[in-house]
Scaffold this active site. Sequence first.
Site, PDB file in Angstrom:
ATOM      1  N   ASP A   1      33.955 -60.509 -11.950  1.00 57.66           N
ATOM      2  CA  ASP A   1      33.099 -59.636 -11.133  1.00 57.66           C
ATOM      3  C   ASP A   1      32.015 -60.418 -10.387  1.00 57.66           C
ATOM      4  O   ASP A   1      30.814 -60.096 -10.480  1.00 57.66           O
ATOM      5  CB  ASP A   1      32.403 -58.584 -12.030  1.00 57.66           C
ATOM      6  CG  ASP A   1      33.364 -57.850 -12.949  1.00 57.66           C
ATOM      7  OD1 ASP A   1      34.484 -57.567 -12.520  1.00 57.66           O
ATOM      8  OD2 ASP A   1      32.969 -57.554 -14.101  1.00 57.66           O
TER       9      ASP A   1
ATOM     10  N   GLU B   1      36.316 -48.409  -8.199  1.00 53.32           N
ATOM     11  CA  GLU B   1      35.107 -49.074  -8.719  1.00 53.32           C
ATOM     12  C   GLU B   1      34.780 -50.264  -7.806  1.00 53.32           C
ATOM     13  O   GLU B   1      35.455 -50.497  -6.812  1.00 53.32           O
ATOM     14  CB  GLU B   1      35.320 -49.569 -10.157  1.00 53.32           C
ATOM     15  CG  GLU B   1      36.433 -50.586 -10.303  1.00 53.32           C
ATOM     16  CD  GLU B   1      36.749 -50.941 -11.758  1.00 53.32           C
ATOM     17  OE1 GLU B   1      36.186 -50.353 -12.691  1.00 53.32           O
ATOM     18  OE2 GLU B   1      37.614 -51.830 -11.951  1.00 53.32           O
TER      19      GLU B   1
HETATM   20  O1  FUB Z   1      34.063 -56.334 -15.946  1.00 54.54           O
HETATM   21  C1  FUB Z   1      34.107 -55.004 -16.414  1.00 54.54           C
HETATM   22  C2  FUB Z   1      34.624 -54.089 -15.362  1.00 54.54           C
HETATM   23  O2  FUB Z   1      35.917 -54.499 -14.964  1.00 54.54           O
HETATM   24  C3  FUB Z   1      33.846 -54.096 -14.077  1.00 54.54           C
HETATM   25  O3  FUB Z   1      32.617 -53.454 -14.156  1.00 54.54           O
HETATM   26  C4  FUB Z   1      34.848 -53.490 -13.190  1.00 54.54           C
HETATM   27  O4  FUB Z   1      34.554 -53.549 -11.830  1.00 54.54           O
HETATM   28  C5  FUB Z   1      36.087 -54.270 -13.570  1.00 54.54           C
HETATM   29  O5  FUB Z   1      36.139 -55.517 -12.935  1.00 54.54           O
END
Ligand code: FUB
Length: 358
Positions: A48, A259
């Site tokens: 991320d 997301e």
């Molecule tokens: O790293 C945890 C979660 O996985 C992140 O917050 C999301 O965007 C995905 O990458």
Amino acid sequence: MKSFVVPFLVLGLAFSCSQPKEEVKTEAEPEASKFNHKPLVETIYTADPSAHVFEGKIYIYPSHDIETEVAEDDMGSHFDMKDYHVFSMEKPGGAVTDHGVALKLEDVAWAGRQLWAPDAAAKDGKYYLYFPAKDKNDIFKIGVAVSDRPEGPFTAEPEPIAGTFSMDPAVFQEGNEYFLLFGGIWGGQLQWYEDQKLIEGRKGPTDGIPTADQKALMPFIAKLGASMTELDEKPKEILILDENGEPIKAGDNNRRFFEAAWMHKYNGKYYLSYSTGDTHFIAYATGDSPYGPFTYQGNVLDPVEGWTNHHSIVEFEGKWYLFYHDTELSGKTPLRNIKMTELKYLPDGKIETVKSLK
Ligand code: FUB
């Protein structure tokens, strides 16, 4: 010459049939990599990546993935991260410095578990780390921590930012204005809210997800207050529209928001990019205001190795770069590694889709 060769060949054949085969050792050819870009960090697992240019350098604010006993599920429980490291590089392709632990879960009074994807901003000589964590009731909130240095260490505010919910914060700066984007479905819990209120009793990844023909859930945006530790307004939903001006539908899995929202501005246009989750793209949409509406345009990044896809886009010395992660080092979804590559725009402002795999 020929008359010598034939008997030798016959003899050779007879010999090779009667003797156990000896393996011929040749120099092993290095296996061609199926990946187009190299991991930036190999000492710990990172994911991320939110990149920014601070003090003339590239600073990267990633999640810090760790091995865990927590079983994998559709709520992402196996992403059980407990701290953040900050990284910097003088220039693309240069050495990457790990500045060590910038913030720990145990130092965030309100947080219970799971430090997920963070982002950062700089204002008036102070640095702000925005991060999601589940509170003691297992509900995602967004917190902020402050430092005098881009690499930290950061000191967390005692409470999450009032009015925030869900996860994956990203900060978009335009002049003196800073906007906080956030939200994510399934493990990100956005589907548990209606009118920004948590609906009691909703559980799991699909409880509260609209039906396929309804409008998809969208990310949220709110202007940050002068203190950078509070919102200046009630968050607003960012609409993502299709080519007919209709909101993208919940069943349009290749294009709907899941997301990892990120915003940048290029040639006077605002670009909202995001992960489509279970279809694994980083998609993007363009608009004329940070609040939207945005119109879907295509993909920034094709699916990567590993389930999740998450990115950031930053300009450095006149070139644009995409930061993302995959699972090249571990082969395991919760143990990721960050990467970067140049991002190219076509003359009409479209982004050339990046492929992480050959
Ligand atoms: O790293 C945890 C979660 O996985 C992140 O917050 C999301 O965007 C995905 O990458």
